[in-house]
Every structure is written in structure tokens, then in C-alpha cells.
Design a protein around this motif. Sequence first.
Motif, mmCIF file in Angstrom:
data_model
loop_
_atom_site.group_PDB
_atom_site.id
_atom_site.type_symbol
_atom_site.label_atom_id
_atom_site.label_comp_id
_atom_site.label_asym_id
_atom_site.label_seq_id
_atom_site.Cartn_x
_atom_site.Cartn_y
_atom_site.Cartn_z
ATOM 1 N N ASN A 14 0.837 -1.199 0.000
ATOM 2 C CA ASN A 14 0.000 0.000 0.000
ATOM 3 C C ASN A 14 0.872 1.250 0.000
ATOM 4 O O ASN A 14 2.022 1.235 0.442
ATOM 5 C CB ASN A 14 -0.904 0.005 1.240
ATOM 6 C CG ASN A 14 -2.103 -0.894 1.068
ATOM 7 O OD1 ASN A 14 -3.046 -0.531 0.393
ATOM 8 N ND2 ASN A 14 -2.061 -2.074 1.668
ATOM 9 N N ALA A 28 2.641 4.763 0.806
ATOM 10 C CA ALA A 28 3.158 5.363 2.038
ATOM 11 C C ALA A 28 2.101 6.276 2.644
ATOM 12 O O ALA A 28 1.388 6.979 1.931
ATOM 13 C CB ALA A 28 4.420 6.160 1.741
ATOM 14 N N GLY A 29 2.008 6.228 3.953
ATOM 15 C CA GLY A 29 1.070 7.069 4.655
ATOM 16 C C GLY A 29 -0.291 6.435 4.886
ATOM 17 O O GLY A 29 -1.105 6.988 5.613
ATOM 18 N N THR A 30 -0.537 5.270 4.260
ATOM 19 C CA THR A 30 -1.803 4.585 4.517
ATOM 20 C C THR A 30 -1.688 3.815 5.825
ATOM 21 O O THR A 30 -0.596 3.618 6.354
ATOM 22 C CB THR A 30 -2.163 3.608 3.385
ATOM 23 O OG1 THR A 30 -1.168 2.583 3.307
ATOM 24 C CG2 THR A 30 -2.288 4.323 2.041
ATOM 25 N N SER A 62 0.684 0.616 5.125
ATOM 26 C CA SER A 62 1.971 0.643 4.425
ATOM 27 C C SER A 62 3.139 0.142 5.270
ATOM 28 O O SER A 62 3.974 -0.628 4.786
ATOM 29 C CB SER A 62 2.273 2.037 3.879
ATOM 30 O OG SER A 62 2.368 2.981 4.925
ATOM 31 N N GLU A 63 3.212 0.542 6.520
ATOM 32 C CA GLU A 63 4.335 0.116 7.370
ATOM 33 C C GLU A 63 4.318 -1.393 7.601
ATOM 34 O O GLU A 63 5.359 -2.047 7.521
ATOM 35 C CB GLU A 63 4.320 0.864 8.709
ATOM 36 C CG GLU A 63 4.641 2.337 8.584
ATOM 37 C CD GLU A 63 6.064 2.596 8.094
ATOM 38 O OE1 GLU A 63 6.992 1.877 8.508
ATOM 39 O OE2 GLU A 63 6.230 3.535 7.287
#
Length: 92
Positions: A72, A74-76, A79-80
Motif C-alpha cells: 500500500n 506510504a502514509g496509509t 503501508s508500514e
Amino acid sequence: MRPDPAPSIAAARGLRFVPGDRPDRLAKAAASGADPVVIDLGDAVAPADEAAARAHATTWLADGHAAVVRINAAGTAWSESDLATAVEHGGP
């Protein structure tokens, strides 16, 4: 040691994208001759199924199968965790 999928990306003839929440499709995609199989954890997966998709990707990769993992953005919210899954199994 898991094969490095990077060389096959440069010369890929046919990518097969498999939604991460559809583990039943992974073996079929791999058997199709795809080079490589792409496990899609991104927008192909409904928000409610994101955790299950990561678990399926982890199982597939931990079993020694090669794949590219599409994460996903970045920032969703995911994502991490997606990135951690990819990195754990030889990602970027």
C-alpha cells in the motif's frame, strides 16, 4: 536461499498479480510461468482483509516461494506493516 526476483523483473515477460487475500491463486500463478508472481497487498485487497492478506503473503514467502510484494502507498494505515512483511522476506 530464496531466488532473487529482481533479475526477472527487468526481463519479465508476464507478471501475474494475485490479491494477497486470495492464497488459492498463488500456486496457479506460479505454475503459469509468470516471472515473477506479484502478491498485491495494495488496492486489490479490501481494508477488512489487509491483515489476512499479509498473513497469506508471509506464509507463501516463508515456504520458500519467490514473489514480488506490492504494498500500500506510504502514509496509509497498512503501508508500514506491508513493508515490514516484504523486508522480512528479502524485500527492498
